[in-house]
Scaffold this active site. Structure first.
Site, PDB file in Angstrom:
ATOM      1  N   ARG A 174       0.862  -1.173   0.000  1.00 16.11           N
ATOM      2  CA  ARG A 174       0.000   0.000   0.000  1.00 16.11           C
ATOM      3  C   ARG A 174       0.899   1.224   0.000  1.00 16.11           C
ATOM      4  NH1 ARG A 174      -2.709  -3.766   2.894  1.00 16.11           N
ATOM      5  NH2 ARG A 174      -4.850  -4.104   2.205  1.00 16.11           N
ATOM      6  N   MET A 207      27.135  -8.331   7.506  1.00 18.91           N
ATOM      7  CA  MET A 207      26.845  -8.817   6.149  1.00 18.91           C
ATOM      8  C   MET A 207      27.274  -7.752   5.134  1.00 18.91           C
ATOM      9  SD  MET A 207      23.274 -10.891   6.674  1.00 18.91           S
ATOM     10  CE  MET A 207      22.329  -9.503   7.241  1.00 18.91           C
ATOM     11  N   GLU A 248      15.929  -5.082  -0.020  1.00 16.28           N
ATOM     12  CA  GLU A 248      17.275  -5.640   0.061  1.00 16.28           C
ATOM     13  C   GLU A 248      17.879  -5.635  -1.331  1.00 16.28           C
ATOM     14  OE1 GLU A 248      19.528  -9.738   1.545  1.00 16.28           O
ATOM     15  OE2 GLU A 248      17.344  -9.594   1.656  1.00 16.28           O
TER      16      GLU A 248
END
Length: 162
Positions: free
Chosen positions: A19, A141, A156
């Site tokens: 949305r 990471m 991501e």
């Protein structure tokens, strides 16, 4: 209908829906920042759904008309549906939608996009003024980034494996 009448090996993950507050902000962001293409707009009674995808996922229909792309929409993967509930863009009391990453209501986390060159994509996002949740050089990471879309959803960013 018996279970033998359908073959789960043919199932595809077709789309995800977010949305959004304002399509005049979100659609250009997905087109200009991520390179997606809006190929369908479907107005409802008090909302409009916009369908975006990467052109390459349409195969030989990549340069087809929007109507031709809509015809193959349900036979492809990786579609993003943006749902605009009319009026949110001009409502001063509208506080936005829950991204799923904050309390209360943690649940949904993010979508992921793969890119040909993570370092170059990060540089491009910087040049475009994209807001980062996490840069590759931050945290443990080092092979991923997270960016925010205009409504605060996390995306991501990963390098494609060659």
């Amino acid at each position: 209908m018996s279970s033998s009448a359908t073959n789960t090996a043919t199932y595809k993950f077709n789309h995800t829906m977010f949305r959004i507050k304002d399509p005049k902000v979100s659609i250009p962001w997905y087109e200009n920042v991520l390179g997606m293409q809006k190929f369908r707009e479907a107005p409802g009674g008090d909302f409009t759904n916009y369908f975006l995808a990467f052109p390459g996922g349409f195969g030989d229909k990549a340069n087809a008309s929007d109507d031709e792309k809509t015809a193959v929409q349900l036979n492809r993967e990786g579609v993003l549906e943006l749902c605009h509930n009319w009026g949110t863009e001009s409502d001063p009391n509208f506080k936005g939608y829950a991204s799923g990453n904050d309390e209360p209501g943690r649940g949904f986390g993010h979508i992921a996009i793969t890119v040909d060159n993570l370092e170059a994509a990060v540089k491009r996002f910087d040049e475009l003024g994209v807001k980062f949740k996490k840069r590759p050089e931050e945290g443990k990471m080092r092979h991923i980034a997270f960016i925010y879309d205009p409504d605060g959803y996390w995306i991501e960013i990963l390098a494609q494996q060659k």
